[in-house]
Design a protein around this motif. Sequence first.
Motif, short mmCIF file in Angstrom:
data_model
loop_
_atom_site.label_atom_id
_atom_site.label_comp_id
_atom_site.label_asym_id
_atom_site.label_seq_id
_atom_site.Cartn_x
_atom_site.Cartn_y
_atom_site.Cartn_z
N GLU A 1 21.96 8.42 -38.48
CA GLU A 1 22.27 9.91 -38.59
C GLU A 1 21.18 10.90 -39.25
OE1 GLU A 1 24.20 11.64 -36.33
OE2 GLU A 1 24.59 9.71 -35.57
N ILE A 2 20.88 10.16 -40.24
CA ILE A 2 20.16 10.71 -41.46
C ILE A 2 18.54 10.84 -40.61
CG2 ILE A 2 18.91 10.49 -43.40
CD1 ILE A 2 21.43 9.66 -44.95
N GLY A 3 18.38 9.55 -40.08
CA GLY A 3 16.99 9.49 -39.11
C GLY A 3 16.94 10.60 -38.25
N LYS A 4 17.92 10.79 -37.48
CA LYS A 4 18.16 11.83 -36.58
C LYS A 4 18.16 13.25 -36.73
CE LYS A 4 21.12 8.93 -33.30
NZ LYS A 4 22.20 8.82 -32.41
N LEU A 5 18.58 13.47 -38.08
CA LEU A 5 18.57 14.88 -38.47
C LEU A 5 17.04 14.97 -38.91
CD1 LEU A 5 19.92 17.59 -39.76
CD2 LEU A 5 20.78 16.31 -41.62
N LYS A 6 16.70 13.92 -39.62
CA LYS A 6 15.13 14.27 -40.15
C LYS A 6 14.41 14.65 -38.74
CE LYS A 6 11.16 11.48 -41.40
NZ LYS A 6 10.73 10.20 -41.68
N GLU A 7 14.53 14.00 -37.64
CA GLU A 7 13.78 14.10 -36.47
C GLU A 7 13.86 15.77 -36.10
OE1 GLU A 7 14.76 10.92 -33.82
OE2 GLU A 7 13.86 9.41 -35.12
N ARG A 8 15.32 15.91 -36.03
CA ARG A 8 15.50 17.52 -35.60
C ARG A 8 14.97 18.55 -36.29
NH1 ARG A 8 20.90 14.90 -34.96
NH2 ARG A 8 21.38 16.27 -36.62
N ILE A 9 14.98 18.04 -37.67
CA ILE A 9 14.14 19.05 -38.47
C ILE A 9 12.92 19.31 -38.27
CG2 ILE A 9 13.98 19.62 -41.12
CD1 ILE A 9 16.51 18.60 -41.67
N ILE A 10 12.35 18.16 -38.29
CA ILE A 10 11.01 17.94 -38.20
C ILE A 10 10.40 18.70 -36.82
CG2 ILE A 10 8.93 16.49 -37.65
CD1 ILE A 10 9.93 14.60 -39.77
N ALA A 11 11.05 18.32 -35.46
CA ALA A 11 10.77 18.85 -34.33
C ALA A 11 11.01 20.48 -34.40
CB ALA A 11 11.75 18.35 -33.37
N ARG A 12 12.01 21.05 -35.12
CA ARG A 12 12.25 22.55 -35.22
C ARG A 12 11.20 23.12 -36.10
NH1 ARG A 12 12.84 27.11 -33.28
NH2 ARG A 12 13.76 28.70 -34.74
N ILE A 13 10.68 22.36 -37.09
CA ILE A 13 9.57 22.87 -38.00
C ILE A 13 8.38 22.88 -37.04
CG2 ILE A 13 8.07 22.23 -39.70
CD1 ILE A 13 10.38 21.30 -41.36
N GLU A 14 7.95 21.98 -36.09
CA GLU A 14 6.97 21.93 -35.37
C GLU A 14 7.18 23.16 -34.44
OE1 GLU A 14 6.96 18.04 -33.67
OE2 GLU A 14 5.89 17.13 -35.20
N GLU A 15 8.14 23.56 -33.94
CA GLU A 15 8.47 24.76 -33.04
C GLU A 15 7.92 25.87 -33.78
OE1 GLU A 15 12.44 24.63 -31.61
OE2 GLU A 15 12.03 22.76 -30.41
N ILE A 16 8.63 26.01 -35.16
CA ILE A 16 8.30 27.09 -35.97
C ILE A 16 6.73 27.31 -35.99
CG2 ILE A 16 8.51 28.23 -38.22
CD1 ILE A 16 11.23 26.79 -38.06
N GLU A 17 6.01 26.12 -36.54
CA GLU A 17 4.65 26.06 -36.55
C GLU A 17 3.97 26.63 -35.36
OE1 GLU A 17 1.07 22.58 -37.91
OE2 GLU A 17 3.03 22.29 -36.62
N GLN A 18 4.39 26.28 -34.26
CA GLN A 18 3.60 26.53 -33.13
C GLN A 18 3.60 27.89 -32.90
OE1 GLN A 18 5.20 24.09 -30.13
NE2 GLN A 18 4.36 22.22 -30.45
N THR A 19 4.79 28.41 -33.17
CA THR A 19 5.18 30.05 -33.18
C THR A 19 4.36 30.85 -34.07
OG1 THR A 19 7.33 29.71 -32.10
CG2 THR A 19 6.86 31.73 -33.05
N SER A 20 4.25 30.21 -35.24
CA SER A 20 3.46 30.94 -36.24
C SER A 20 2.04 30.78 -35.89
CB SER A 20 3.80 30.17 -37.66
OG SER A 20 5.24 30.08 -37.89
N VAL A 21 1.67 29.64 -35.43
CA VAL A 21 0.03 29.36 -35.02
C VAL A 21 -0.19 30.50 -34.06
CG1 VAL A 21 -1.50 28.03 -33.94
CG2 VAL A 21 -0.34 27.10 -35.68
N LYS A 22 0.69 30.58 -33.12
CA LYS A 22 0.49 31.40 -31.91
C LYS A 22 0.31 33.11 -32.32
CE LYS A 22 1.83 32.90 -27.30
NZ LYS A 22 1.73 34.13 -27.25
N GLN A 23 1.07 33.25 -33.33
CA GLN A 23 1.36 34.86 -33.92
C GLN A 23 -0.03 34.95 -34.42
OE1 GLN A 23 4.72 34.27 -36.42
NE2 GLN A 23 6.04 35.65 -34.90
#
Length: 523
Positions: A173-195
């Motif tokens: 579960e910790i590994g899954k949470l890490k993956e979800r957090i990283i995935a969300r951070i990557e989404e935020i990164e993509q949005t920030s880069v586009k901005q």
Amino acid sequence: MASGEAVDQNVDESSDSIHDFPCKPCSDDGKNIEGVNFCAECQTYFCQACIVHHNKCFKTHTLYNKSGIKSGKIQYQQQSGGLACDKHPGNLIQMYCGEHDDVCCAVCIAVDHRLCNSADYIPKLAKEILNGRDRKGAKTSLEEMKEKLHAVKSSKLEQITEVSKEKEDLLIEIGKLKERIIARIEEIEQTSVKQVQDKHKGIVDKIKTDIDAIDAKLRAIDGNIRKINEFKGNNEAKLFVVLSKANEVESGCCKYLENYGEAEYGKIAFEFSQGIELAIRSVESFGFTGGCGFAQSYIDSAVSAASPVGEFVVTDCDSCSIIDCCVLENGQIILADLKNQCLIRFNKEYDLCDSLSISYPKSLCRISLSELVVLDDDAVHFIHVGRSMIPTHSVTINVKESLFPTITGYQMTIPTLSHIVFSDEKLYIVAYNKYYMYIQREKRYQDQYRVVVLEYNIDGSFVRSILTDLKQNIEKVNAFSMSLDSSQMFFAVAERRIITLDSNGKILSEFSEKRLKNVSCVI
């Protein structure tokens, strides 16, 4: 005058030499004393002191004196039958001490049980000792005990298996949470880069538009220069037209330079959100196991749904006024009952545990695993929570009117304390003051409020006061909270608003939501 025998004994006792026949009981006690008697039955050497205790127990044993020992006629006999003593392997277990319920050898009796009155020879006492004890019963009892111990051991092994499975599941579960957090951070990164990219493109497009306009003017200038160079003859009218066109182009360029030459296109302004980094810095783990201390984990997230986990009835609503609450690490709940002037504690099954009288409880918060603070009219009470709730000490809060500004035309009332929170090892207390002015033509009072936050160390020493920008007709502060690092304050006030202020009391933002009818808690 001492006899020769006594002198010899004293010399032997004080000698550091190695004796051929040392006293066995004394040797076991770390003493270097020569044996002067030998017991044929016990097969042991005794000094003069130890043989006295031996003879009290074994009057029929055969003894040899010092001359018989040195003659070489005495030899150890091979012990046969019976069990050897654990402490003295060269001796059989032949004795029983009733006071200690201990079976032992003769040396043990002489050394360890010399003061016991119930020591005797086992063959003599065998029938009496075995009364009520039988071989089959003893064996059965031991076998039953063996089964019980095996059952307990099996249970412990099963617990190891269970907790190991829990560990593996949690690691997954910790590994899954890490993956979800990283995935969300990557989404935020993509949005920030586009901005940033969109902002960059907008600025560059504006600059390129101006460059295109400049290129058009440069082409016009080059065209007019070419016409001037190509002009031939004395046709003044034609020359006038050529020069007029050139002057028109020059005037247009001058006007452009005046208006656009120093044009500002702006910068790629990107204000980083402090919430994400603050949340990551403020937590040390994705969660916490039981007993980790006063752990706090906050991550900014959108909550899509919520469901109740428990419900309990305190008492009839007309008979109490629950104004604040806090939850302890063990799941217990502490309620502040303003009407009945007390704290009420419930366990995690919502059963009433106990209560504690407080003169005027307004607000409370937890400051450690087993300690909380309660704010009343003019003091902070420190409460230890163990088997019962016990007040330990109090700190008086003196709110000076000088902490509040003077407003022309308004009269000021006595400052009032309302809320207390614990953050970053500091206590923060909200104090507000009411200003009023009577408007004669309208026959009414016009009220205003000012809010001050008082900062204290955990020992009760005053640190500073923070005059906030909260003003106008806020009526009262419904709820108050602090960020983990004490850099931001959050107030819930009237008109369904939540206001965020910085650590100096300056308003950073306001949030309004129609569903926030009467906010009473902000965390």
